[in-house]
Design an enzyme around this catalytic site. Sequence first.
Site, short mmCIF file in Angstrom:
data_model
loop_
_atom_site.label_atom_id
_atom_site.label_comp_id
_atom_site.label_asym_id
_atom_site.label_seq_id
_atom_site.Cartn_x
_atom_site.Cartn_y
_atom_site.Cartn_z
N SER A 6 0.81 -1.14 0.02
CA SER A 6 0.10 0.01 0.01
C SER A 6 0.79 1.37 0.19
CB SER A 6 -1.06 -0.19 1.25
OG SER A 6 -1.46 1.21 1.62
N ASN A 7 0.61 2.10 -1.13
CA ASN A 7 1.23 3.33 -1.01
C ASN A 7 0.78 4.14 -0.06
OD1 ASN A 7 3.05 2.84 -3.38
ND2 ASN A 7 1.15 2.30 -4.26
#
Length: 337
Positions: A80-81
């Site tokens: 997840s960015n």
Amino acid sequence: MFDLHNRLAKFPRRALANYPTPLEPMPHLAAPTGSAIWIKRDDGIGPAMGGNKARKLEFLMADAVQRGARKVVTFGGLQSNHARMTAAVARQIGIEPHIFYFAKRPREMTGNLLLNAILDAKMHFIPFGGAGRNDLQFTNRLVRLLARMIVGNAYFIPVGGHTALGCLGYVIGAAEIHAQVQSLGLREVTIVTAVGTGGTLAGLLAGFALLDSPVRVLGIDIGKLWTNCPADIARLAGEICAMLGDRRAFTARAVPIIEDRYCGDVYGVPSPAGNAALRRVAECEGIFLDPIYTGKAMAGLLDLIAQGKFARDANVIFLHTGGSPGLFAFPEIIGRG
Ligand SMILES: Cc1ncc(COP(=O)(O)O)c(C=O)c1O
């Protein structure tokens, strides 16, 4: 014209980047297709290698600060960015970041996980596969509950910063794109974005509608994250407009999204088509996309152009939403695709 500027000014906002982000042509990628392809560079915005989440976090973190939060909790897929950027902004403003993952702790910390570790984000690995449900509201409730037990009092940010408040960031994004398109005199414009949780798409939809802009938007689903995704995006776009004092409704059918076709096998795992597309953009333009979001969305865009889905005089803008730290978690990108 709808006074967007003054209405947005009512919400506390913590600037994380300089705007507008550049809108650049991609001549080498475009040449063989016969279409005009542009790229909107939201990949570089914000701290810790940046990305689209900066626009959402400007509102969410300002809210956290206003509420006196000492800790922030969010969750996401392993690469997840959003989680990485939340952790970085939390460090910037001096609150403690906690991230939940519904997965086993990986043996090696790569890509975004490595960056989280460097930020000393508190990572909680709970290996039961998102509780087995593709239900956004249910998963949010579950993480809130777990967080209350494990972390205590904290400001909670849903996966992807998926709230009407966070998505105000992409209403501003829409206004920015609208102004750039006008000043360049571009016609027949469609902006194409990857759809994860759908907040970016919802913000853009609301923004262009409020501005009565001729710019069209198209979302390309990269992971079948939620059941009823178009209905959720329609509801969110309506909520965003309502926050800005405009009562309009969006229907699920009117949400411009291509579901399923370009997701590959599953969310979070690169697809051969996405890998090929990201390598092509790198070879043609020297720009890095990412394997989980933008590579898959670009594969979709190039396929749609090849199928003649855009008019010959169309201007297609690809929204680069970031994610390049994910490249370092998947060395197989250069081996397959
Ligand atoms: C690089 C990147 N692109 C696109 C998206 C999708 O954005 P959204 O969740 O707003 O649909 C995300 C996050 O989910 C992302 O990290």
